[in-house]
Design a protein around this motif. Sequence first.
Motif, PDB file in Angstrom:
ATOM      1  N   GLY A   1      16.555  12.185  33.523  1.00  0.00           N
ATOM      2  CA  GLY A   1      16.317  10.816  33.097  1.00  0.00           C
ATOM      3  C   GLY A   1      16.387   9.853  34.261  1.00  0.00           C
ATOM      4  N   GLU A   2      16.394   8.556  33.912  1.00  0.00           N
ATOM      5  CA  GLU A   2      16.373   7.531  34.947  1.00  0.00           C
ATOM      6  C   GLU A   2      17.382   6.409  34.729  1.00  0.00           C
ATOM      7  OE1 GLU A   2      13.017   6.644  36.955  1.00  0.00           O
ATOM      8  OE2 GLU A   2      11.927   8.414  36.325  1.00  0.00           O
ATOM      9  N   ARG A   3      17.757   6.142  33.511  1.00  0.00           N
ATOM     10  CA  ARG A   3      18.630   5.003  33.229  1.00  0.00           C
ATOM     11  C   ARG A   3      20.071   5.326  33.577  1.00  0.00           C
ATOM     12  NH1 ARG A   3      16.359   1.410  28.609  1.00  0.00           N
ATOM     13  NH2 ARG A   3      18.256   0.391  29.260  1.00  0.00           N
ATOM     14  N   SER A   4      20.832   4.311  33.980  1.00  0.00           N
ATOM     15  CA  SER A   4      22.219   4.537  34.399  1.00  0.00           C
ATOM     16  C   SER A   4      23.076   5.109  33.276  1.00  0.00           C
ATOM     17  CB  SER A   4      22.829   3.244  34.949  1.00  0.00           C
ATOM     18  OG  SER A   4      22.782   2.232  33.970  1.00  0.00           O
ATOM     19  N   GLU A   5      22.853   4.696  32.043  1.00  0.00           N
ATOM     20  CA  GLU A   5      23.663   5.208  30.925  1.00  0.00           C
ATOM     21  C   GLU A   5      23.267   6.621  30.493  1.00  0.00           C
ATOM     22  OE1 GLU A   5      20.576   2.333  29.103  1.00  0.00           O
ATOM     23  OE2 GLU A   5      21.773   2.432  30.918  1.00  0.00           O
ATOM     24  N   PHE A   6      22.217   7.160  31.072  1.00  0.00           N
ATOM     25  CA  PHE A   6      21.756   8.509  30.761  1.00  0.00           C
ATOM     26  C   PHE A   6      22.860   9.545  30.990  1.00  0.00           C
ATOM     27  CE2 PHE A   6      19.595  12.425  32.276  1.00  0.00           C
ATOM     28  CZ  PHE A   6      18.877  12.737  31.136  1.00  0.00           C
TER      29      PHE A   6
ATOM     30  N   GLU B   1      26.114   9.089  30.958  1.00  0.00           N
ATOM     31  CA  GLU B   1      27.196   8.909  29.983  1.00  0.00           C
ATOM     32  C   GLU B   1      26.863   9.577  28.655  1.00  0.00           C
ATOM     33  OE1 GLU B   1      27.622   4.683  29.765  1.00  0.00           O
ATOM     34  OE2 GLU B   1      28.104   4.559  31.906  1.00  0.00           O
ATOM     35  N   ARG B   2      25.591   9.780  28.387  1.00  0.00           N
ATOM     36  CA  ARG B   2      25.142  10.405  27.135  1.00  0.00           C
ATOM     37  C   ARG B   2      24.870  11.897  27.309  1.00  0.00           C
ATOM     38  NH1 ARG B   2      22.646   6.531  23.155  1.00  0.00           N
ATOM     39  NH2 ARG B   2      23.375   4.517  23.864  1.00  0.00           N
ATOM     40  N   LYS B   3      25.482  12.488  28.320  1.00  0.00           N
ATOM     41  CA  LYS B   3      25.400  13.936  28.589  1.00  0.00           C
ATOM     42  C   LYS B   3      24.092  14.371  29.209  1.00  0.00           C
ATOM     43  CE  LYS B   3      29.471  14.479  26.768  1.00  0.00           C
ATOM     44  NZ  LYS B   3      30.535  14.070  27.607  1.00  0.00           N
ATOM     45  N   GLY B   4      23.373  13.427  29.840  1.00  0.00           N
ATOM     46  CA  GLY B   4      22.206  13.818  30.617  1.00  0.00           C
ATOM     47  C   GLY B   4      22.665  14.634  31.822  1.00  0.00           C
ATOM     48  N   LEU B   5      21.821  15.532  32.300  1.00  0.00           N
ATOM     49  CA  LEU B   5      22.233  16.421  33.385  1.00  0.00           C
ATOM     50  C   LEU B   5      21.842  15.938  34.777  1.00  0.00           C
ATOM     51  CD1 LEU B   5      22.607  18.249  30.871  1.00  0.00           C
ATOM     52  CD2 LEU B   5      21.938  20.127  32.313  1.00  0.00           C
ATOM     53  N   LEU B   6      20.673  15.339  34.886  1.00  0.00           N
ATOM     54  CA  LEU B   6      20.202  14.931  36.200  1.00  0.00           C
ATOM     55  C   LEU B   6      19.467  13.608  36.070  1.00  0.00           C
ATOM     56  CD1 LEU B   6      18.806  17.267  38.832  1.00  0.00           C
ATOM     57  CD2 LEU B   6      17.637  15.119  38.404  1.00  0.00           C
ATOM     58  N   ARG B   7      19.764  12.690  36.989  1.00  0.00           N
ATOM     59  CA  ARG B   7      19.163  11.359  36.916  1.00  0.00           C
ATOM     60  C   ARG B   7      18.561  10.988  38.261  1.00  0.00           C
ATOM     61  NH1 ARG B   7      20.608   5.711  37.685  1.00  0.00           N
ATOM     62  NH2 ARG B   7      22.539   6.267  38.726  1.00  0.00           N
ATOM     63  N   PHE B   8      17.332  10.463  38.197  1.00  0.00           N
ATOM     64  CA  PHE B   8      16.720   9.855  39.374  1.00  0.00           C
ATOM     65  C   PHE B   8      17.215   8.420  39.460  1.00  0.00           C
ATOM     66  CE2 PHE B   8      13.062  12.776  38.333  1.00  0.00           C
ATOM     67  CZ  PHE B   8      13.147  13.555  39.473  1.00  0.00           C
ATOM     68  N   TYR B   9      17.504   7.969  40.673  1.00  0.00           N
ATOM     69  CA  TYR B   9      17.800   6.558  40.875  1.00  0.00           C
ATOM     70  C   TYR B   9      17.296   6.150  42.242  1.00  0.00           C
ATOM     71  CZ  TYR B   9      21.906   7.901  43.699  1.00  0.00           C
ATOM     72  OH  TYR B   9      22.734   8.425  44.656  1.00  0.00           O
ATOM     73  N   GLN B  10      17.122   4.868  42.416  1.00  0.00           N
ATOM     74  CA  GLN B  10      16.608   4.375  43.675  1.00  0.00           C
ATOM     75  C   GLN B  10      17.733   3.723  44.456  1.00  0.00           C
ATOM     76  OE1 GLN B  10      12.760   2.936  42.905  1.00  0.00           O
ATOM     77  NE2 GLN B  10      12.250   2.784  45.058  1.00  0.00           N
ATOM     78  N   GLU B  11      17.752   4.029  45.748  1.00  0.00           N
ATOM     79  CA  GLU B  11      18.720   3.428  46.660  1.00  0.00           C
ATOM     80  C   GLU B  11      17.892   2.860  47.801  1.00  0.00           C
ATOM     81  OE1 GLU B  11      22.842   5.165  47.654  1.00  0.00           O
ATOM     82  OE2 GLU B  11      21.496   5.857  49.255  1.00  0.00           O
ATOM     83  N   GLY B  12      17.752   1.541  47.818  1.00  0.00           N
ATOM     84  CA  GLY B  12      16.809   0.941  48.758  1.00  0.00           C
ATOM     85  C   GLY B  12      15.419   1.395  48.382  1.00  0.00           C
ATOM     86  N   ASN B  13      14.704   1.977  49.329  1.00  0.00           N
ATOM     87  CA  ASN B  13      13.376   2.510  49.010  1.00  0.00           C
ATOM     88  C   ASN B  13      13.389   4.038  48.964  1.00  0.00           C
ATOM     89  OD1 ASN B  13      13.704   2.898  51.757  1.00  0.00           O
ATOM     90  ND2 ASN B  13      11.621   2.309  52.277  1.00  0.00           N
ATOM     91  N   LYS B  14      14.554   4.614  48.693  1.00  0.00           N
ATOM     92  CA  LYS B  14      14.695   6.070  48.612  1.00  0.00           C
ATOM     93  C   LYS B  14      14.972   6.494  47.174  1.00  0.00           C
ATOM     94  CE  LYS B  14      16.645   6.203  53.203  1.00  0.00           C
ATOM     95  NZ  LYS B  14      17.793   6.575  54.024  1.00  0.00           N
ATOM     96  N   ILE B  15      14.405   7.615  46.798  1.00  0.00           N
ATOM     97  CA  ILE B  15      14.685   8.203  45.491  1.00  0.00           C
ATOM     98  C   ILE B  15      15.803   9.204  45.678  1.00  0.00           C
ATOM     99  CG2 ILE B  15      13.790   9.654  43.623  1.00  0.00           C
ATOM    100  CD1 ILE B  15      11.058   8.359  44.162  1.00  0.00           C
ATOM    101  N   ARG B  16      16.837   9.055  44.899  1.00  0.00           N
ATOM    102  CA  ARG B  16      18.009   9.931  44.969  1.00  0.00           C
ATOM    103  C   ARG B  16      18.187  10.616  43.620  1.00  0.00           C
ATOM    104  NH1 ARG B  16      19.102  10.191  50.291  1.00  0.00           N
ATOM    105  NH2 ARG B  16      19.609   8.161  51.155  1.00  0.00           N
ATOM    106  N   ILE B  17      19.068  11.614  43.600  1.00  0.00           N
ATOM    107  CA  ILE B  17      19.389  12.279  42.346  1.00  0.00           C
ATOM    108  C   ILE B  17      20.889  12.302  42.138  1.00  0.00           C
ATOM    109  CG2 ILE B  17      17.308  13.703  42.220  1.00  0.00           C
ATOM    110  CD1 ILE B  17      18.940  16.042  43.331  1.00  0.00           C
TER     111      ILE B  17
END
Length: 174
Positions: free
Chosen positions: A123-128, A130-146
């Motif tokens: 998923g992508e949302r920050s609360e993902f 907390e709802r037992k999601g396993l892996l989340r993409f997020y952006q840090e500056g212009n970088k994609i992180r996991i």
Amino acid sequence: MKRNASLILFICFAALAIPKKGNGQSINEFEIKAVFIYNFTQFIQWPEESFDPSQEGFVIGVLGENVFGKYLEEAVAGETCQSRPIVIKYYATPKDIGNCQILYVGSLTNVELVAGRPILTVGERSEFMERKGLLRFYQEGNKIRIQINQGAAGAAGLVISSKLLRLATIYSEK
């Protein structure tokens, strides 16, 4: 050969900012995420019982809107995981989710329906998380992180490679 090239590409994407194509255009963030998702197949082990005996393929599911366009299908074209051809399936609602090994839920956060099943939820949302999601993409500056939820992965019976864990931020429940 393609697997080695994909691994190098995966590591580059994890470490670098969103790069430019040779013609000066930025690579679409969903091109990068599609490559990430394909590469997750190489760094995670699924239990054998996660595969339906009547199912020949390794299924990557997309729940809701297909934000990838053609990129995900291009990233997995002709590829296999655990000796199974990789196929993409699209699910309109959580009720439609069949047997799959990876499930991209994008902006949705409701993954409780598959929690505990051997499915790598992405998923992508920050609360993902907390709802037992396993892996989340997020952006840090212009970088994609996991970010990885190791507790939820263990509960789902998935084994995540230490190589992938080194590239990720580890989620810890509060």
